[in-house]
Design an enzyme around this catalytic site. Structure first.
Site, PDB file in Angstrom:
ATOM      1  CG  ASP A  65     -31.952 -60.905  18.630  1.00 17.58           C
ATOM      2  OD1 ASP A  65     -32.119 -61.496  17.550  1.00 17.58           O
ATOM      3  OD2 ASP A  65     -31.791 -61.515  19.700  1.00 17.58           O
ATOM      4  CG  ASP A  66     -35.050 -61.792  15.427  1.00 16.93           C
ATOM      5  OD1 ASP A  66     -33.934 -62.246  15.121  1.00 16.93           O
ATOM      6  OD2 ASP A  66     -35.932 -62.486  15.982  1.00 16.93           O
ATOM      7  CB  CYS A  88     -29.452 -64.857  16.378  1.00 17.27           C
ATOM      8  SG  CYS A  88     -30.113 -66.184  17.368  1.00 17.27           S
ATOM      9  NE  ARG A 127     -26.837 -63.071  18.138  1.00 17.06           N
ATOM     10  CZ  ARG A 127     -27.224 -61.897  18.630  1.00 17.06           C
ATOM     11  NH1 ARG A 127     -26.442 -61.244  19.461  1.00 17.06           N
ATOM     12  NH2 ARG A 127     -28.396 -61.388  18.301  1.00 17.06           N
ATOM     13  CE  LYS A 171     -29.497 -63.915  20.860  1.00 16.07           C
ATOM     14  NZ  LYS A 171     -30.633 -63.903  19.930  1.00 16.07           N
ATOM     15  CG  HIS A 174     -27.988 -67.282  21.219  1.00 14.87           C
ATOM     16  ND1 HIS A 174     -29.122 -66.975  20.519  1.00 14.87           N
ATOM     17  CD2 HIS A 174     -28.150 -68.564  21.642  1.00 14.87           C
ATOM     18  CE1 HIS A 174     -29.946 -68.000  20.525  1.00 14.87           C
ATOM     19  NE2 HIS A 174     -29.379 -68.989  21.194  1.00 14.87           N
ATOM     20  CB  SER A 192     -33.014 -65.883  22.293  1.00 13.65           C
ATOM     21  OG  SER A 192     -32.262 -65.933  21.107  1.00 13.65           O
ATOM     22  CG  HIS A 220     -35.457 -62.628  19.743  1.00 16.08           C
ATOM     23  ND1 HIS A 220     -36.281 -63.402  20.532  1.00 16.08           N
ATOM     24  CD2 HIS A 220     -34.803 -63.480  18.923  1.00 16.08           C
ATOM     25  CE1 HIS A 220     -36.116 -64.683  20.195  1.00 16.08           C
ATOM     26  NE2 HIS A 220     -35.231 -64.752  19.213  1.00 16.08           N
ATOM     27  CG  ASP A 261     -29.629 -61.173  15.007  1.00 14.53           C
ATOM     28  OD1 ASP A 261     -30.588 -60.543  14.495  1.00 14.53           O
ATOM     29  OD2 ASP A 261     -29.788 -62.012  15.919  1.00 14.53           O
ATOM     30  CG  ASN A 262     -31.699 -62.995  12.309  1.00 12.18           C
ATOM     31  OD1 ASN A 262     -31.117 -63.541  13.250  1.00 12.18           O
ATOM     32  ND2 ASN A 262     -32.927 -62.516  12.439  1.00 12.18           N
ATOM     33  CE  LYS A 265     -35.065 -65.621  14.312  1.00 16.70           C
ATOM     34  NZ  LYS A 265     -35.434 -65.295  15.706  1.00 16.70           N
TER      35      LYS A 265
END
Length: 487
Positions: A40-41, A79, A83, A132, A134, A157, A240, A292-293, A310
């Protein structure tokens, strides 16, 4: 006597080796297991196999050495859209998920969408999401309603409070930091919980233990399902913000707590690979590691040579690491600059499992197995890569050329020193740019004046896609009736 023992030991070793090879041969006749690890991130410059010098990631590096590494893997700039695209094989805006989901939102991934876990489950797979989700807080949007057999993780998150639409609490639920069940329901908010199959088991979650717990759950799930095909979607909460690592990893990197979290993710990946080998599943399991990004550059993340991070449709916001390993099937040491996307996982994995991709809706993803499998001269199946932000389309890439028309804050030197009274924010401006990404991956030299004909052609192609997208939208699900909100 010693000679007899020596011969006996040799025979035993031979039998063990033959048994292992026999099990591997059986495995190769089975549907492949799949593990998708989603950080994540995590940015393009946050793994040592992508150039990081202050973060050590030997296990992901080994995946790249033993498998395939892609340098142009694209996702959404934030994110939830990524997803949604991964789950549906479609552009996020096409399925009604334009931006980040927030706790008060009453919409989510439509139950009518056909998801990757549903398709794999139809082919006999055991399916789990660990981490996660989301894609909607309401009960009707949760993972168990979208094809997953098992869920252990967080609704959104790790920095989001949640409104307790999940109202079931385990009898032994651990309430921390002064929280109680009645207090949460009266207050209607709570810090990030840990959930198991739609039941809250800890609130707020001990975030220092996320990666440790997710690793144990993943290994437990694959062990329990070792005799049938399985799909694990391991969606880590890190890196994240807020950043957390377990005690063993705090201070382990040269990039502070941010690097510590990534080194723990790398450890986790190594533990999973080790378990696969011990279970005899190594040669029949496709493991993918990605993000995810792009990174939160203000909190320690790095996009390496790429511009932006991001939230941006500059390369640093949407181009992330992608490593895939499947011993004996994916050619070791493969590296590719061909452009592929997160949407491509649905058609690719579905076909590998022997299933059929839905033909009653637009699926934007493409089968990228020729690239993953190392087919000679394989090319990207995408005529163009489209960069979506929110419900709009910011940019298009065709070959080496990227045309972008985005609304950004102007550079500091171009901002007026005389802001209107009461206007503390600089006005945003629309800027058209054209870059040759092969020659200028950092997007430093705008070639729009020099190659106006290319820019015009790409601009028209972008407009044509945007028109098609609007004609073929599918709505997000909306929870409006009280019965939709759990019990």
């Amino acid at each position: 006597m010693n000679k007899f023992i020596h011969v006996l030991l040799c025979v035993i070793c031979l039998l063990v080796s033959l048994a292992s090879e026999f099990r591997a041969a059986l495995a190769n006749d089975q549907k492949p297991n799949v593990i998708v690890i989603l950080a994540d991130d995590l940015g393009y410059g946050d793994l040592s196999c992508y150039g990081a010098e202050d973060i050590a990631t030997p296990n992901v590096d080994r995946m790249a050495t033993e498998g395939a590494k892609f340098n142009s893997f694209y996702v959404s700039p934030v994110c939830s859209p990524t997803r949604a695209a991964l789950m549906t094989g479609s552009h996020s805006a096409r399925v009604g998920i334009g931006g980040v989901m927030f706790p008060r939102n009453n919409h989510g991934l439509n139950p009518d969408e056909i998801t990757l876990p549903e398709l794999l489950k139809g082919e006999g797979y055991a399916t789990a999401i660990i981490g996660k989700w989301h894609l909607g807080n309401e009960d009707m949007f949760q993972p168990l309603k979208h094809g997953f057999d098992y869920w252990y993780g967080t609704p959104a998150s790790n920095n989001q409070f949640y409104y307790p639409t999940i109202k079931k609490y385990a009898a032994d639920c651990m309430f921390r930091e002064g929280y109680t069940r009645d207090g949460i329901l009266q207050r209607e908010t709570a810090a990030c919980p840990l959930v198991c199959d739609n039941v809250v088991i800890e609130v707020p979650a001990d975030q220092t233990q996320f990666t440790q717990r997710y690793t144990r759950e993943t290994i437990r799930f694959i062990t329990d399902n070792k005799d049938k095909p399985f799909f694990v979607y391991l969606a880590h909460n890190m890196p994240h913000i807020p950043l957390h690592a377990s005690e063993k990893f705090v201070g382990s990197s040269k990039r502070g707590i941010y690097g510590d979290t990534i080194q723990e993710l790398d450890w986790s990946t190594g533990e999973i690979l080790r378990s696969l080998k011990e279970l005899g599943l190594d040669k029949n399991t496709l493991v993918i590691f990605t993000s995810d990004n792009g990174p939160n550059t203000g909190k320690g993340g790095s996009a390496g040579p790429l511009k932006g991070g991001k939230g941006s449709t500059l390369e640093g916001g949407v181009r992330v690491p992608f490593v895939a390993r499947w011993p004996g099937t994916i050619l070791a040491g493969t590296e590719s600059d061909e452009a592929i996307t997160g949407m491509d996982l649905l058609p690719t994995l579905t076909k590998l499992a022997g299933g059929d991709v839905p033909d009653d809706r637009v699926i934007d993803g493409k089968d990228i197995w020729p690239l993953l499998g190392g087919k000679p001269d394989a090319k990207s199946p995408h005529e163009a890569i489209y960069y979506l932000r929110g419900r709009g389309v910011d940019a298009i890439r065709v070959g080496d050329w990227k045309y972008r028309m985005a609304t950004d804050k102007p550079p500091k030197e171009q901002r007026s020193k005389r802001q209107p009274a009461g206007d503390s924010k600089p006005k945003k401006v629309s800027v058209e740019t054209l870059y040759n990404l092969r020659e200028d991956v950092a997007e430093q030299t705008n070639l729009i004046d020099k190659h106006s004909e290319i820019a015009q052609r790409l601009k028209q192609q972008l407009a044509t896609f945007e028109t098609e997208l609007k004609k073929n939208l599918r709505p997000a699900g909306v929870a409006s009736a009280p019965s939709d909100r759990g019990d």
